[in-house]
Design an enzyme around this catalytic site. Structure first.
Site, PDB file in Angstrom:
ATOM      1  N   ARG A  51      -1.690  -5.694  -8.463  1.00 59.20           N
ATOM      2  CA  ARG A  51      -0.735  -6.728  -8.482  1.00 59.20           C
ATOM      3  C   ARG A  51      -0.729  -8.226  -9.776  1.00 59.20           C
ATOM      4  NH1 ARG A  51      -3.469  -7.234  -2.140  1.00 59.20           N
ATOM      5  NH2 ARG A  51      -4.652  -6.296  -3.863  1.00 59.20           N
ATOM      6  N   HIS A 111       0.620  -1.079  -0.465  1.00 63.02           N
ATOM      7  CA  HIS A 111       0.204   0.348  -0.266  1.00 63.02           C
ATOM      8  C   HIS A 111       0.659   1.270   0.195  1.00 63.02           C
ATOM      9  CE1 HIS A 111      -3.038  -3.021   2.915  1.00 63.02           C
ATOM     10  NE2 HIS A 111      -3.576  -2.651   1.018  1.00 63.02           N
ATOM     11  N   LYS A 138     -17.252  -6.298   5.157  1.00 64.22           N
ATOM     12  CA  LYS A 138     -16.316  -6.594   5.607  1.00 64.22           C
ATOM     13  C   LYS A 138     -16.024  -6.688   7.043  1.00 64.22           C
ATOM     14  CE  LYS A 138     -11.792  -6.514   2.504  1.00 64.22           C
ATOM     15  NZ  LYS A 138     -11.318  -5.484   1.943  1.00 64.22           N
ATOM     16  N   SER A 188      -2.891  -7.215   2.843  1.00 66.90           N
ATOM     17  CA  SER A 188      -3.219  -7.524   4.344  1.00 66.90           C
ATOM     18  C   SER A 188      -3.535  -8.877   4.926  1.00 66.90           C
ATOM     19  CB  SER A 188      -4.498  -6.418   4.537  1.00 66.90           C
ATOM     20  OG  SER A 188      -3.975  -5.255   3.938  1.00 66.90           O
TER      21      SER A 188
END
Ligand code: ADP
Length: 160
Positions: free
Chosen positions: A89, A17, A41, A127
């Site tokens: 990514r 990040h 979430k 994460s």
């Protein structure tokens, strides 16, 4: 002044990040790191905790940290932002991010989504991966700034 937004969960922030946020700050006059408060979430850290972790890692007058629980483009409109910056990514990120970019563009024509490719060494970093390694007693120091290693260990070690 050209303002960009870097939205995300940042649960917790990683070196991946931070690389995107820093590179965005070189392209724009101001970057707002926006901690999205998405109630569907389940997060390991509360919004306030995620903001505190980000504050420990970011020290630039060009970068602000904020939180929002509504529609991203409404926030962008209110702030006069010109771009949403996202990190890509792998191909796996692309489909979802492409859809989001198209939806955001159709909701607010003035916003551009800018994709920055992740650095090679961050391609696998997320994460969730950090939390998983930590919960299994692995060393997370290669993946997050030193300043927050202990905070993450305290929350996630043994949390399986
Ligand atoms: P995650 O996908 O890890 O849960 P977020 O929802 O917080 O992360 O992601 C916020 C933004 O950061 C997204 O644009 C995401 O693609 C980007 N990002 C996440 N991890 C990385 C990484 N390792 N390298 C580059 N960008 C990343």
């Amino acid at each position: 002044m050209k303002i960009a937004i870097c939205p995300g969960s940042f649960d917790p922030v990683t070196l991946g990040h931070l690389d995107i946020i820093e590179r965005a700050s070189e392209l724009f006059d101001k970057v707002i790191v926006l901690v999205m408060n998405n109630s569907t979430k389940r997060c390991a850290f509360s919004v306030d905790e995620r903001i505190e972790l980000l504050k420990k890692c970011i020290d630039s007058p060009k970068i602000e940290i904020d939180t929002y629980s509504g529609l991203l483009v409404n926030y962008a409109k209110a702030k006069g932002a010109v771009a949403i910056v996202k990190g890509l990514r792998a191909v796996s990120d692309f489909d979802y991010e492409f859809q989001q970019a198209l939806i955001n563009k159709s909701l607010f024509g003035k916003i551009e989504t800018v994709f920055l490719t992740a650095k090679g060494e961050n391609m696998f970093l997320s994460s969730s991966m950090v939390k998983e390694v930590c919960s299994l007693d692995g060393d997370i120091s290669p993946f997050v700034p030193k300043a927050i290693v202990e905070d993450i260990n305290l929350r996630c070690k043994g949390e399986k």
